[in-house]
Design an enzyme around this catalytic site. Structure first.
Site, PDB file in Angstrom:
ATOM      1  CG  HIS A  51      -0.617   0.306   2.496  1.00 13.95           C
ATOM      2  ND1 HIS A  51      -0.326  -0.655   3.443  1.00 13.95           N
ATOM      3  CD2 HIS A  51      -0.435   1.490   3.122  1.00 13.95           C
ATOM      4  CE1 HIS A  51       0.009  -0.067   4.585  1.00 13.95           C
ATOM      5  NE2 HIS A  51      -0.044   1.236   4.416  1.00 13.95           N
ATOM      6  CG  ASP A  81       0.337  -4.058   2.770  1.00 15.21           C
ATOM      7  OD1 ASP A  81       0.880  -3.563   1.762  1.00 15.21           O
ATOM      8  OD2 ASP A  81      -0.433  -3.421   3.514  1.00 15.21           O
ATOM      9  CB  SER A 138       2.620   1.684   6.628  1.00 11.49           C
ATOM     10  OG  SER A 138       1.353   1.307   7.024  1.00 11.49           O
TER      11      SER A 138
END
Ligand code: ARG
Ligand code: GLU
Length: 716
Positions: A85, A219, A651
């Site tokens: 992402h 991810d 992240s």
């Protein structure tokens, strides 16, 4: 006895900021505050192994990736891993109908196939320094032009730190501005895409599973940093070579167990741990419920159309994802704070603080009542401000927003002397923006969203903050917003791509009148007028007052608990969080394990649900049990949870074990614990990471890109 018990309870509350696993700590202060505890929890390395300016250390392998994520080096050839992402924009920009890397994934076979990315950079921290004294030199609390004087000092510090180097630097406030730290950074701009799994893996579970555990999202994406022949940052040229980092992370294949030490090293964006109860009340009772409402309506409309037509699903996928991400977190945050009884806890703490201030620190005695006064009006402004953003900017009324894009052009024509160069540039920019916009525009959605936004704004926002368009609707349409929206969409130019592009390309002074008469432009102007003339300035003033109080309250809390060790709120500087691999009990009678496996992906597999379509190749590998060295207990581990205190910006952060070896990539938090931005609960707060064994399995077995493993350092 009773008094003593109450005291005991209160001190238990006070101790919260010191809890072992809570906190986002400053790397240069680990030695002072944390390393002992970290080692007690199992960490085998030293503070210098994490941060040092004298030797290569972990900080030399951690980067800011793009604008808001973290990434880390995993080879001595500049190979970098972050989340899917986080790399999404880059992957999307390289995707076309012929090369659909989002759908099919992408794997460069060698350096020559790696894809450069305009406007993508990574940032290394070279060093950090406490510069509080220099920033506050000659500054007094009540001086005039204080902010400017502070900024002057900061500019001088930055200049001194970077003069004669290629580095850039920033100075950020910590603890509400009671302390300042300098970060000196090195920025690389030639960053190339190396690999990405298909979205059916990298976004597996989509918005359905977002913020949730158990999770099965693969991810991750891979990039490579390029440098000039002297290993220095350079703009892209084909002659650049892979960057040789001072340090890269070895990757552990040894696996993880409940209770194992974990550390997350990255860039948490922002938190509000020390805010008063008034703030929590405003967020949980006033502002966020209203924001949740407006986004629920937007999402309901978009999803209804998406389910009708796969083409619309694609058009609105990224919009829906961005509306949904905060929406879902806000809902979790409210219920998490309720479950924690957070407001009561804060109120108890505050009443005790007040007793202390009254008797021992009179300079702080009016703090809480000063807060109360500001929060009395701040909430209304904050809500109105956010609702204007929801209406105009954050996936709100789209045609209205596009109409607003003409404002600069209009202004340029109203100048005394025409700047033709500027006008041409504006027209060119506008043409690009409009083309991008109409590619993903579906008018029936926009019409319904516009109606919903105008209705809910009127319902939720104080009448004092109505834009004047509502007067017009009352007068002309007897208050019937639906009729008004019908008319707006029948008459406006901005739902018509060709007409709008034509208007932009051939815009002259004579079109100003036409623009001013267009109903979409009228709505836009009405909201902007409200923002500019009635909201922006008082909102900023109230925000600044709160900032002043926050600074004072932070100092007061530190004086009140002189023995407590405080960690500063996140501010997108490099931080360390440490904890343990640990499952949790999300609700009564339910226990969540600390990890998920490939078995769970097969369980979720459902060709009828877009978020749960498992690629054929993955199913084949599973059927053949072709798991290679990445197998554990007859399957492949996929994700795990741990107690590290993290937030947005973390992240892509490296998650390392006691030996400093990479075991995972952080990518999310679990729903039950997302209130950790305001109050951490060690029982419920979990960060979610991708297990490196799944990453390696995908690169090796799924993508057939095992040549990438050759440059990594694997620890078996
Ligand atoms: N919740 C994660 C983080 O804030 C992942 C967001 C991207 N994924 C998504 N399904 N929208 O920000
Ligand atoms: N997905 C988040 C990010 O993009 C991390 C999740 C969190 O807020 O902890 O940074």
């Amino acid at each position: 006895m009773k008094k003593f018990l109450i005291l005991l309870i209160i001190s238990a509350i006070i101790i919260v900021p010191m809890q072992a696993k809570e906190g986002m700590w400053i790397p240069i202060l680990l030695k002072k505050y944390n390393i002992e505890e970290m080692q007690q929890m199992g960490f085998k390395l030293t503070a210098e192994d994490i941060y040092s300016v004298n030797q290569a250390c972990m900080k030399d392998a951690v980067v800011i990736f793009g604008g808001g994520c973290t990434g880390e080096l995993i080879s001595d050839n500049g190979l970098l891993i972050t989340n899917h992402h986080c790399g999404f924009d880059a992957i999307q920009k390289h995707s076309s109908v012929e090369h659909d890397y989002l759908t099919n994934g992408f794997w460069a076979k060698d350096n020559s196939q790696e894809l450069p990315n305009e406007n993508l950079s990574v940032t290394f921290l070279k060093r950090m320094e406490d510069v509080t004294e220099k920033v506050l030199r000659g500054i007094s609390d009540d001086m005039k032009g204080k902010a400017d004087s502070i900024q002057k000092n900061i500019n001088a510090i930055i200049k001194e730190a970077t003069d004669g180097t290629l580095f850039i630097a920033n100075v950020k406030p910590f603890f509400g501005g009671n302390q300042y730290f300098l970060s000196v950074n090195e920025v690389f701009n030639d960053i190339r895409l190396v690999g990405a799994p298909p979205s059916a893996i990298g976004k597996f579970g989509g918005d359905t599973d977002n913020w949730m555990w158990p999770r099965h999202t693969g991810d991750f994406s891979l990039f490579r940093i390029y440098a000039d022949k002297d290993n220095n940052p350079a703009e892209y040229t084909p002659d650049n070579v892979p960057y040789k980092p001072l340090k890269h992370f070895p990757i552990s294949l040894k696996g993880i167990e409940e209770g194992d030490f974990t550390m997350v090293f990255g860039y948490p964006g922002s938190t509000e741990q020390y805010a008063p109860s008034y703030h929590l009340k405003m967020i949980t009772e006033q502002v966020n419920p209203a924001l949740i409402d407006i986004r629920t309506q937007k999402l309901d409309i978009i999803k209804r159309y998406q389910n009708l037509d796969p083409a619309i699903r694609i058009q609105y996928a990224s919009k829906a994802a961005s509306i949904s991400n905060s929406w879902k977190r806000w809902i979790g945050e409210i219920s998490g704070l309720e479950k924690l009884d957070a407001i009561n806890k804060k109120e108890k703490y505050e009443s005790d603080f007040q007793d202390w201030a009254n008797t021992q620190a009179p300079e702080y005695a009016s703090l809480l009542s000063d807060y109360k006064k500001v929060y009395n009006t701040y909430g209304d402004y904050r809500l109105a401000y956010n609702y204007i953003l929801e209406a105009l900017i954050r996936n709100g009324m789209e045609a209205v927003q596009m109409a607003g894009k003409f404002k600069n052009l209009q202004l340029a024509y109203q100048m005394d002397t025409l700047d033709n160069e500027k006008i041409e540039r504006l027209k060119k920019d506008l043409d690009k923006q409009l083309n991008d916009f109409y590619k993903d525009y579906y008018q029936p959605i926009d019409k319904e969203v516009t109606l919903a936004v105008l209705r809910i704004f009127k319902e939720k926002v104080d009448t004092a903050f109505y834009p004047d368009i509502y007067q017009y609707i009352d007068k002309k349409y007897k208050g019937d917003i639906s009729k008004y929206v019908d008319d707006l969409f029948a008459k406006t130019t901005f739902t018509d791509k060709n007409a709008t592009l034509k208007l932009a390309a051939g815009f002259t002074a004579r079109d100003i009148k036409k623009l001013n008469k267009d109903p979409a432009y009228i709505v836009y102007s009405s909201f902007i007028d409200l923002l500019d003339n009635r909201i922006a300035i008082p909102y900023l003033e109230l925000s600044n007052k709160i900032k002043e109080l926050d600074k004072k309250y932070m100092a007061a809390q530190m004086a009140y608990q002189p023995d407590a060790i405080f960690y500063p709120d996140a501010n997108f500087t490099l931080r360390v969080s440490y904890g343990q691999v640990k499952g949790y009990e999300p609700r009564d009678g339910v226990l969540f394990k600390n990890h998920t496996t490939l078995d769970g992906i097969m369980e979720k597999d459902n060709p009828d649900i877009y978020d749960y379509r498992v690629p054929e190749k993955l199913k084949e590998l599973y059927a053949q049990k072709d798991f290679g060295a990445y197998e554990a207990n007859g399957t492949v581990p996929v994700c795990f949870v741990a107690t590290n205190h993290t937030t947005g910006g973390n992240s892509g952060s490296p998650v390392v074990n006691a030996n400093g070896e990479l075991i995972g990539i952080n990518f999310d938090r679990a729903w039950e614990g997302v209130m950790s931005d305001m109050m951490f609960n060690p029982e419920q707060c979990r960060n979610i990471s991708l297990d490196m064994r799944y990453v390696l399995f995908l690169i090796d077995k799924f993508a057939g890109a095992s040549y990438l493993l050759d440059e990594m350092t694997l620890v078996k």
